[in-house]
Design a protein around this motif. Sequence first.
Motif, PDB file in Angstrom:
ATOM      1  N   ASP A 100     -82.746 -55.986 -10.397  1.00 25.08           N
ATOM      2  CA  ASP A 100     -82.921 -54.674  -9.766  1.00 25.08           C
ATOM      3  C   ASP A 100     -81.586 -54.090  -9.315  1.00 25.08           C
ATOM      4  N   GLY A 101     -80.544 -54.371 -10.116  1.00 27.96           N
ATOM      5  CA  GLY A 101     -79.227 -53.822  -9.821  1.00 27.96           C
ATOM      6  C   GLY A 101     -78.475 -54.536  -8.717  1.00 27.96           C
ATOM      7  N   ASN A 136     -79.397 -53.444 -14.797  1.00 27.40           N
ATOM      8  CA  ASN A 136     -80.564 -53.656 -13.954  1.00 27.40           C
ATOM      9  C   ASN A 136     -80.876 -55.140 -13.815  1.00 27.40           C
ATOM     10  N   TYR A 137     -80.735 -55.866 -14.918  1.00 22.46           N
ATOM     11  CA  TYR A 137     -81.021 -57.306 -14.908  1.00 22.46           C
ATOM     12  C   TYR A 137     -80.047 -58.011 -15.839  1.00 22.46           C
ATOM     13  N   THR A 150     -80.374 -52.802 -19.169  1.00 26.52           N
ATOM     14  CA  THR A 150     -79.950 -51.662 -18.352  1.00 26.52           C
ATOM     15  C   THR A 150     -81.121 -50.767 -17.960  1.00 26.52           C
ATOM     16  N   ASP A 151     -82.269 -50.926 -18.634  1.00 24.49           N
ATOM     17  CA  ASP A 151     -83.449 -50.111 -18.294  1.00 24.49           C
ATOM     18  C   ASP A 151     -84.116 -50.665 -17.043  1.00 24.49           C
ATOM     19  N   LYS A 152     -84.339 -49.819 -16.067  1.00 24.48           N
ATOM     20  CA  LYS A 152     -84.973 -50.260 -14.824  1.00 24.48           C
ATOM     21  C   LYS A 152     -86.418 -50.659 -15.067  1.00 24.48           C
TER      22      LYS A 152
END
Length: 221
Positions: A100-101, A136-137, A150-152
């Motif tokens: 989650d960043g 993001n992860y 990179t996609d949340k």
Amino acid sequence: MEYYLWVLAKFVSGFLIVILHLNFTGKTQLNQMTPVDFIGNFVLGGIIGGVIYNQDIPFYQYIIVLLMGVVLISILNWSCKHISFLRMFAIGEPIPIMKDGRFLMDNILDKRNKVDILNIASILHAQGVTSFQEVNYAQIEPRGDLTVLTDKGKYPSLILYKDGEFRKSELKRIHEEEEWLKQKIQQEHLAEDDIFMVEFWNGQLNYILKTGEVKKEKQER
């Protein structure tokens, strides 16, 4: 001349045994090999190199020792595949370093993981990710590769069950227990013996049956 023929025979026979072993186990590519394979190949190379020029060791003893090495590697690989503790010890588990960043500092600072954040940054840049702020992860795979999303809201799938074995380390990552998964399997009217693998992805369980069929978890409305 006889000496050189003797050396050639040892070299060719050793080479053939190693090649047959790699083909039999399906480890013909470097990215297919486990740490056990790498160490085992060094051992086999040491046996060949240490014996090939030594005329005092009979040919049959050389072949027996080489075959013993091959059998030992196969046993260790089988054990690591089917025994969770040995797999974690010899091969390892994925190491999440961002979620989650946010940086997972406990995993990053754990000395056992040996995380080099500067090396991680270089790998990110090589993958076209210009900053940690885009991530993001991220997790380090057992082979040393870096998985980056990179996609949340998207995370890599987890294998919770395989070949009759509940993978407790993966269940722990989603804060669940073995009994929880057993109940889920029963709710789908499935038997554990019918299931090859259970995958958890995007908040949903996917049951891969031994027939090859994929059955997705029924979502509650």
